[in-house]
Design a protein around this motif. Structure first.
Motif, PDB file in Angstrom:
ATOM      1  N   TYR A  63      51.495  45.799  55.946  1.00 29.19           N
ATOM      2  CA  TYR A  63      49.771  46.355  56.247  1.00 29.19           C
ATOM      3  C   TYR A  63      49.080  46.693  55.302  1.00 29.19           C
ATOM      4  O   TYR A  63      48.246  47.605  56.182  1.00 29.19           O
ATOM      5  CB  TYR A  63      50.663  48.375  56.587  1.00 29.19           C
ATOM      6  CG  TYR A  63      50.213  48.815  57.769  1.00 29.19           C
ATOM      7  CD1 TYR A  63      50.221  48.301  59.254  1.00 29.19           C
ATOM      8  CD2 TYR A  63      49.726  49.809  58.271  1.00 29.19           C
ATOM      9  CE1 TYR A  63      49.844  48.649  60.434  1.00 29.19           C
ATOM     10  CE2 TYR A  63      48.878  50.571  59.003  1.00 29.19           C
ATOM     11  CZ  TYR A  63      48.918  50.204  60.160  1.00 29.19           C
ATOM     12  OH  TYR A  63      48.670  50.391  61.716  1.00 29.19           O
ATOM     13  N   ALA A 136      62.384  49.485  57.922  1.00 27.85           N
ATOM     14  CA  ALA A 136      61.368  50.274  57.406  1.00 27.85           C
ATOM     15  C   ALA A 136      60.148  49.189  57.760  1.00 27.85           C
ATOM     16  O   ALA A 136      59.022  49.263  56.994  1.00 27.85           O
ATOM     17  CB  ALA A 136      61.191  48.877  55.820  1.00 27.85           C
ATOM     18  N   GLN A 138      56.299  48.732  59.330  1.00 29.95           N
ATOM     19  CA  GLN A 138      54.689  49.486  59.269  1.00 29.95           C
ATOM     20  C   GLN A 138      54.798  49.482  60.343  1.00 29.95           C
ATOM     21  O   GLN A 138      53.299  50.358  61.009  1.00 29.95           O
ATOM     22  CB  GLN A 138      54.450  49.060  58.173  1.00 29.95           C
ATOM     23  CG  GLN A 138      54.542  49.103  56.848  1.00 29.95           C
ATOM     24  CD  GLN A 138      54.476  50.380  56.261  1.00 29.95           C
ATOM     25  OE1 GLN A 138      53.298  51.197  56.654  1.00 29.95           O
ATOM     26  NE2 GLN A 138      55.171  50.974  55.707  1.00 29.95           N
ATOM     27  N   VAL A 139      54.982  48.306  61.327  1.00 30.81           N
ATOM     28  CA  VAL A 139      54.085  48.421  62.940  1.00 30.81           C
ATOM     29  C   VAL A 139      55.380  49.038  63.435  1.00 30.81           C
ATOM     30  O   VAL A 139      55.277  48.561  65.619  1.00 30.81           O
ATOM     31  CB  VAL A 139      53.030  47.010  63.060  1.00 30.81           C
ATOM     32  CG1 VAL A 139      52.566  46.899  62.311  1.00 30.81           C
ATOM     33  CG2 VAL A 139      55.022  45.903  62.842  1.00 30.81           C
ATOM     34  N   GLY A 141      56.127  51.343  65.860  1.00 35.68           N
ATOM     35  CA  GLY A 141      55.335  52.272  66.037  1.00 35.68           C
ATOM     36  C   GLY A 141      54.373  51.768  67.922  1.00 35.68           C
ATOM     37  O   GLY A 141      54.781  51.833  69.153  1.00 35.68           O
ATOM     38  N   GLU A 396      43.132  61.024  47.043  1.00 32.71           N
ATOM     39  CA  GLU A 396      44.616  60.535  47.042  1.00 32.71           C
ATOM     40  C   GLU A 396      44.877  60.014  48.635  1.00 32.71           C
ATOM     41  O   GLU A 396      45.550  60.580  49.595  1.00 32.71           O
ATOM     42  CB  GLU A 396      46.229  60.656  46.578  1.00 32.71           C
ATOM     43  CG  GLU A 396      46.953  59.453  46.062  1.00 32.71           C
ATOM     44  CD  GLU A 396      48.686  60.488  46.334  1.00 32.71           C
ATOM     45  OE1 GLU A 396      49.396  58.632  45.553  1.00 32.71           O
ATOM     46  OE2 GLU A 396      48.285  61.327  45.762  1.00 32.71           O
ATOM     47  N   ALA A 398      47.311  58.677  50.514  1.00 28.32           N
ATOM     48  CA  ALA A 398      48.692  59.296  50.972  1.00 28.32           C
ATOM     49  C   ALA A 398      48.305  60.845  51.477  1.00 28.32           C
ATOM     50  O   ALA A 398      48.969  60.763  52.593  1.00 28.32           O
ATOM     51  CB  ALA A 398      49.909  59.178  50.259  1.00 28.32           C
ATOM     52  N   ASN A 399      47.467  61.232  50.453  1.00 25.21           N
ATOM     53  CA  ASN A 399      47.573  63.020  50.114  1.00 25.21           C
ATOM     54  C   ASN A 399      46.485  63.331  52.246  1.00 25.21           C
ATOM     55  O   ASN A 399      46.598  63.497  52.521  1.00 25.21           O
ATOM     56  CB  ASN A 399      46.567  63.758  49.565  1.00 25.21           C
ATOM     57  CG  ASN A 399      47.089  64.890  49.389  1.00 25.21           C
ATOM     58  OD1 ASN A 399      47.656  65.311  49.790  1.00 25.21           O
ATOM     59  ND2 ASN A 399      45.972  65.584  49.201  1.00 25.21           N
ATOM     60  N   ASN A 401      46.357  60.818  53.969  1.00 24.96           N
ATOM     61  CA  ASN A 401      47.164  60.631  55.756  1.00 24.96           C
ATOM     62  C   ASN A 401      47.582  61.506  56.209  1.00 24.96           C
ATOM     63  O   ASN A 401      47.892  61.768  56.934  1.00 24.96           O
ATOM     64  CB  ASN A 401      47.614  58.929  55.630  1.00 24.96           C
ATOM     65  CG  ASN A 401      46.230  58.038  55.382  1.00 24.96           C
ATOM     66  OD1 ASN A 401      45.508  58.133  56.011  1.00 24.96           O
ATOM     67  ND2 ASN A 401      46.870  56.678  54.745  1.00 24.96           N
ATOM     68  N   ALA A 402      48.183  62.528  54.689  1.00 23.25           N
ATOM     69  CA  ALA A 402      49.416  63.504  55.306  1.00 23.25           C
ATOM     70  C   ALA A 402      48.610  64.343  56.112  1.00 23.25           C
ATOM     71  O   ALA A 402      48.966  65.549  56.502  1.00 23.25           O
ATOM     72  CB  ALA A 402      50.517  63.276  54.491  1.00 23.25           C
ATOM     73  N   LEU A 429      45.238  57.823  68.732  1.00 25.41           N
ATOM     74  CA  LEU A 429      45.778  58.474  67.569  1.00 25.41           C
ATOM     75  C   LEU A 429      45.141  59.623  67.168  1.00 25.41           C
ATOM     76  O   LEU A 429      45.679  61.123  66.856  1.00 25.41           O
ATOM     77  CB  LEU A 429      46.157  58.223  65.934  1.00 25.41           C
ATOM     78  CG  LEU A 429      46.905  56.870  66.288  1.00 25.41           C
ATOM     79  CD1 LEU A 429      47.318  56.170  64.895  1.00 25.41           C
ATOM     80  CD2 LEU A 429      49.100  57.401  66.160  1.00 25.41           C
ATOM     81  N   PHE A 436      48.595  61.785  67.157  1.00 28.31           N
ATOM     82  CA  PHE A 436      50.005  62.771  66.294  1.00 28.31           C
ATOM     83  C   PHE A 436      48.940  63.319  64.711  1.00 28.31           C
ATOM     84  O   PHE A 436      48.881  63.803  64.072  1.00 28.31           O
ATOM     85  CB  PHE A 436      50.591  61.690  65.444  1.00 28.31           C
ATOM     86  CG  PHE A 436      51.624  61.559  66.307  1.00 28.31           C
ATOM     87  CD1 PHE A 436      51.963  62.534  66.832  1.00 28.31           C
ATOM     88  CD2 PHE A 436      52.810  60.411  66.365  1.00 28.31           C
ATOM     89  CE1 PHE A 436      53.816  61.992  67.316  1.00 28.31           C
ATOM     90  CE2 PHE A 436      53.018  59.882  67.459  1.00 28.31           C
ATOM     91  CZ  PHE A 436      54.215  61.095  67.967  1.00 28.31           C
ATOM     92  N   LEU A 437      47.601  62.152  64.333  1.00 26.27           N
ATOM     93  CA  LEU A 437      46.271  63.162  63.735  1.00 26.27           C
ATOM     94  C   LEU A 437      45.394  63.447  63.998  1.00 26.27           C
ATOM     95  O   LEU A 437      44.291  63.815  63.768  1.00 26.27           O
ATOM     96  CB  LEU A 437      45.840  61.318  63.800  1.00 26.27           C
ATOM     97  CG  LEU A 437      46.886  60.409  62.304  1.00 26.27           C
ATOM     98  CD1 LEU A 437      45.943  59.407  61.999  1.00 26.27           C
ATOM     99  CD2 LEU A 437      47.572  61.346  61.366  1.00 26.27           C
TER     100      LEU A 437
ATOM    101  N   GLN B  46      59.655  57.178  63.928  1.00 30.28           N
ATOM    102  CA  GLN B  46      59.827  55.408  62.464  1.00 30.28           C
ATOM    103  C   GLN B  46      59.732  56.375  61.293  1.00 30.28           C
ATOM    104  O   GLN B  46      60.368  56.210  60.429  1.00 30.28           O
ATOM    105  CB  GLN B  46      58.453  55.457  63.528  1.00 30.28           C
ATOM    106  CG  GLN B  46      57.641  53.795  62.171  1.00 30.28           C
ATOM    107  CD  GLN B  46      56.632  53.931  62.557  1.00 30.28           C
ATOM    108  OE1 GLN B  46      55.382  54.971  63.378  1.00 30.28           O
ATOM    109  NE2 GLN B  46      56.125  52.408  61.869  1.00 30.28           N
ATOM    110  N   MET B  50      62.593  55.624  58.571  1.00 29.58           N
ATOM    111  CA  MET B  50      62.071  55.216  57.568  1.00 29.58           C
ATOM    112  C   MET B  50      62.869  55.963  55.962  1.00 29.58           C
ATOM    113  O   MET B  50      63.364  55.265  55.679  1.00 29.58           O
ATOM    114  CB  MET B  50      60.222  55.126  57.391  1.00 29.58           C
ATOM    115  CG  MET B  50      60.379  53.769  56.896  1.00 29.58           C
ATOM    116  SD  MET B  50      58.713  53.726  56.836  1.00 29.58           S
ATOM    117  CE  MET B  50      57.868  52.925  57.735  1.00 29.58           C
TER     118      MET B  50
END
Lengths: 511, 315
Positions: A63, A136, A138-139, A141, A396, A398-399, A401-402, A429, A436-437, B46, B50
């Motif tokens: 991705y 697994a 990534q796409v 969705g 970071e 990941a953080n 994006n979360a 999004l 969701f975001l 999703q 996962m």
């Protein structure tokens, strides 16, 4: 600043020169295919420095732009977006909406994979199911809307959708690569991918390089263009100055992401910096769900307060254009007649005072560690001038994006988003009230966002996007910054090559 | 000696167990591993699929137990990024890092020992000032900066060496030199002070009184005195080199474990992080044990103590 604008002009002229080269190269294209055995116009080898090593080469589980650069070199999609954002059939001969929930794909006939397997309806059905169902993926969705895959005949596939999804072709262009079903399920597939693309996979030495060789029978008239080299070596070099050193010392002939402050070094050494537009935009999200940002005057004030032109000139080497909203040139929704906010700090102060924030306020701006911090710092500095004190917080990835919707996280966040040929994903999004975001809810924008997601008539859909662009300009959902530009370092002896608006590096040239 | 070896082995295994558990705890403390796995804006379905696929839906204690059971058998699971066994992903990078760390410590010894001797035998002189100056510089200069300078000189200007990559011995020179800067400096300073101390000791006066040449005095009497602290230091460098490799391998795009670790951490590829840490920790433990045993062999007085501090000295 003068220096940068001169630089920009120079880049443009070199780019024009390069395009001239492309046209010259393409004039030979027909001839080239007929005398393909000689392959005399291919250079023997090119070495390319990407920034990151691909995670793997499975289209479902990769991705990032570097992984997809290799994937799109080895594989093909059914469609792709051309330089001006128009959709172009690739492996497909035609793509038709039979009704808003049925999409029919007819393949070109006589195509084969690198291993000789036929490119047929079974391959398309397998590949769609692969990205949709891989645990697994990534796409997953993006393809979940496909409820049924029907093989009509050996070259025709019908996708049944659970709801109208006019944005599906854009997802297929970006994230769907066609795999050979028999081979793709074998143990070898991940280590030695087989596709239909302009290059064949040779080897991958982890951490060091991926080697490709030209497909001796590339797809005639492929909108991807034709291969430029017999052999391609792809390297992974995270550090910008090291990539520049590779280019200047002759190790590599094409590098990604030349640092803006090293453009002069590269050009002084006789190499070229190609500035190519990317279908993407940069902006700073402003939530509408929390004071003071729920007041539209505050969101407008923030836009008046930032001197985007100065930032483009000083920090981006003049590359990029100020945008009136989140949409990118060449993509749906972009309206060249719509004026971006001018830099007007007095107007900003007046609007803040009107909204009851004459003394300013304090807030925070989150930025992912992968982004350049200087832009956010510059924006924060300019907002400070009108009394809005902004603390920039590096997160970071990941953080980052979360925490999009975390009310405890910073209200402002710096975002670069690509590709934006079809801004459906971004809108659904981040700007839809259902996203969701999303921390955005604007009753004037929402009906248009909903219509954009379901309107199947292309011209009506484009008009919806244009109207939405105007609403988002006047009632800002972000501090709108600039369109994205790719800066590639290219060796003096490099053959004509076409940079792509989707930012994938594929060593091909098109007309 | 055998019982000592067995004790060491058991201690080492205990350390490994602690390290492994610590890593497991730390990666799970740093946030939900799925945050880095799912694309931004993934649908709840999703995300759930996962989570199940990677076994992250099980209770943490169960995850830990399974992890430990498999890890004992050398199975760290599949890399979430590469979709291949994590141990394979780490082990294929190991030779690169061993070559880098090994050559940089050899380089550090080759440069640091002569500099240290020059400085330690003539303290206060010009040679000492130069050597100490070099040492100070080596210790103060950050690796990424030195690396960039070396690239500019040897790759861009002189075209002698490649700026990046890991193919062939030539690609090893610049990263090894960069990584060697700090240990070179420390070896110089260590040897200098050990020599100064030794040269003022009574046994040196005796050696000089016997009429031995200054060269023999240093080589036969003072230097052996300085070997033990040097050995201990070289042993400790294993840890430093593993950490330094993360920076240096990034600058030179060198395909070792350091660069891999950086990618794995930023994408929270937990199987690779765990396999990598266990491999590096095993390496450090093995080196410490070897250094310790070597020191005992060199110096009988040490046979009841440890210079690496791994245990209380069960001989």
């Amino acid at each position: 600043m003068e220096h940068f604008s001169t630089l920009m002009r120079r880049n443009v002229s070199r780019r024009t020169a390069l395009r001239g080269g492309l046209i010259g190269g393409l004039a030979l294209a027909t001839l080239r295919r007929s005398v393909w055995a000689a392959q005399s116009d291919l250079i023997p080898e090119v070495t390319i420095d990407l920034t990151a090593e691909p995670a793997n080469l499975d289209p479902a589980t990769t991705y990032d732009r570097d992984g997809w650069s290799v994937i799109h070199s080895v594989y093909d999609s059914l469609v792709q977006f051309g330089p001006d954002g128009e959709m172009e059939p690739l492996l497909a001969e035609s793509l038709t909406w039979l009704d808003p929930q049925t999409y029919e794909i007819k393949l070109r006939s006589g195509l084969t994979f690198h291993n000789g397997d036929p490119v047929d309806a079974a391959a398309v059905a397998f590949s769609v199911a692969h990205v949709r169902d891989h645990p697994a993926s990534q796409v997953a969705g993006q393809f979940a809307v496909i409820s049924d895959i029907e093989e009509v005949d050996s070259l025709t596939v019908r996708l049944k959708l659970s709801q109208p999804a006019p944005w599906l072709p854009a997802q297929m262009a970006a994230w769907l690569a066609i795999l050979p079903p028999g081979y793709a399920t074998s143990n070898e597939a991940l280590a030695k991918p087989v596709g239909t693309g302009p290059y064949r996979f040779v080897e991958w030495k982890p951490g060091e390089r991926i080697v490709l060789e030209v497909n001796p029978a590339p797809l005639a008239g492929s909108p991807k263009g034709q291969p430029i080299a017999e052999r391609v070596i792809v390297r992974f070099v995270p550090e910008g100055s090291t990539r520049v050193a590779d280019l200047l010392s002759g190790t590599s002939q094409l590098i990604r992401d030349v640092p803006v402050d090293q453009v002069g070094t590269v050009e002084d050494a006789g190499a070229t910096v190609v500035a190519a537009p990317i279908s993407g935009s940069a902006w700073i999200r402003i939530p509408t769900d929390v004071a003071p940002f729920s007041d539209v005057r505050v969101r407008q004030a923030l836009n008046y307060a930032v001197d985007v032109e100065a930032i483009i000139d000083a920090l981006l080497g003049g590359n990029g254009q100020r945008l009136p909203n989140i949409f990118a040139p060449g993509g749906l929704g972009f309206d060249p007649s719509l004026e971006p906010y001018p830099y007007d700090p007095e107007r900003a102060k007046a609007l803040l005072a009107e909204a009851g924030y004459g003394d300013g306020f304090e807030t925070a701006l989150d930025i992912a560690a992968s982004e350049h911090q200087d832009i956010s710092e510059a924006v924060a500095g300019q907002l400070g001038e009108v009394g809005v004190k902004v603390t920039v917080q590096r997160q970071e990835l990941a953080n980052f994006n979360a925490t999009w919707t975390d009310p405890e996280s910073a209200p402002l966040r710096m975002v670069t988003w690509r590709p934006l040929f079809d801004p459906y994903t971004l809108l659904s999004l981040i700007f839809s009230n259902q996203g969701f975001l999303s921390r955005h809810n604007n009753p004037n924008a929402q009906p248009l966002i909903d219509a954009f997601a379901t309107e199947v008539d292309p011209s009506k859909r484009a008009e919806v996007a244009r109207q939405l662009g105007a609403v988002l300009r006047d009632e800002p959902a972000a501090i709108y910054l600039y369109s994205l530009t790719g800066l590639y370092g290219v060796a003096a002896n490099f053959p004509a090559w076409t940079p792509r608006p989707d930012e994938y590096i594929i060593p091909t040239v098109r007309g | 000696m055998l019982s000592l070896f067995l004790t060491r082995l058991l201690t080492a295994l205990a350390v490994l167990l602690v390290v492994t558990s610590l890593v497991f705890g730390l990666v799970h403390l740093s946030g939900d591993p799925l945050d880095a796995l799912v694309p931004p804006g993934a649908t709840p379905e999703q995300t759930a699929r996962m989570r199940e696929h990677y076994g992250l839906d099980r209770p943490l204690a169960v995850q830990y137990g399974t992890f430990l059971l498999n890890a004992i058998q050398g199975d760290f699971g599949e890399s979430w990024r590469a979709q291949r066994p994590a141990m394979t992903v780490v082990l294929e990078r190991l030779p690169h890092t061993l070559a880098l760390a090994g050559s940089s410590i050899v380089l550090a010894l080759l440069i640091g020992v002569p500099l240290g001797i020059v400085a330690g035998t003539r303290p206060g002189g010009v040679a000492d000032a130069v050597a100490t100056g070099i040492a100070l510089l080596g210790q103060a200069v950050p690796g990424f900066w030195l690396g960039t300078l070396l690239i500019l000189l040897f790759a861009v200007r002189l075209h002698w060496l490649p700026a990046s990559g890991g193919e062939g011995a030539k690609a090893l020179i610049l990263p090894a030199a960069t990584l060697a800067a700090y240990p070179t400096a420390t070896i110089t300073r260590l040897l200098r002070s050990a020599l100064i101390e030794a040269l003022s000791a009574d046994f040196i006066r005796t050696a000089r009184a016997k009429g031995l040449s200054p060269r023999t005095v240093v080589r036969r009497h003072a230097l052996p005195h300085a070997v033990l602290p040097l050995l201990a230091f070289v042993g400790l460098q294993a840890g430093f080199l593993a950490g330094g490799a993360v920076v240096v391998e990034g600058v030179f795009a060198y395909p070792g474990i350091g660069l891999l670790a950086l990618q794995a951490v930023s994408s929270r590829d937990i199987p690779v992080i765990q396999a990598g840490v266990v491999i590096v920790a095993t390496g450090i433990i093995l080196i410490s044990m070897a250094v310790d045993l070597l020191a005992r062999w060199l110096d009988p007085r040490l046979r009841t103590a440890s210079i690496m501090g791994l245990d209380g000295g069960a001989a």
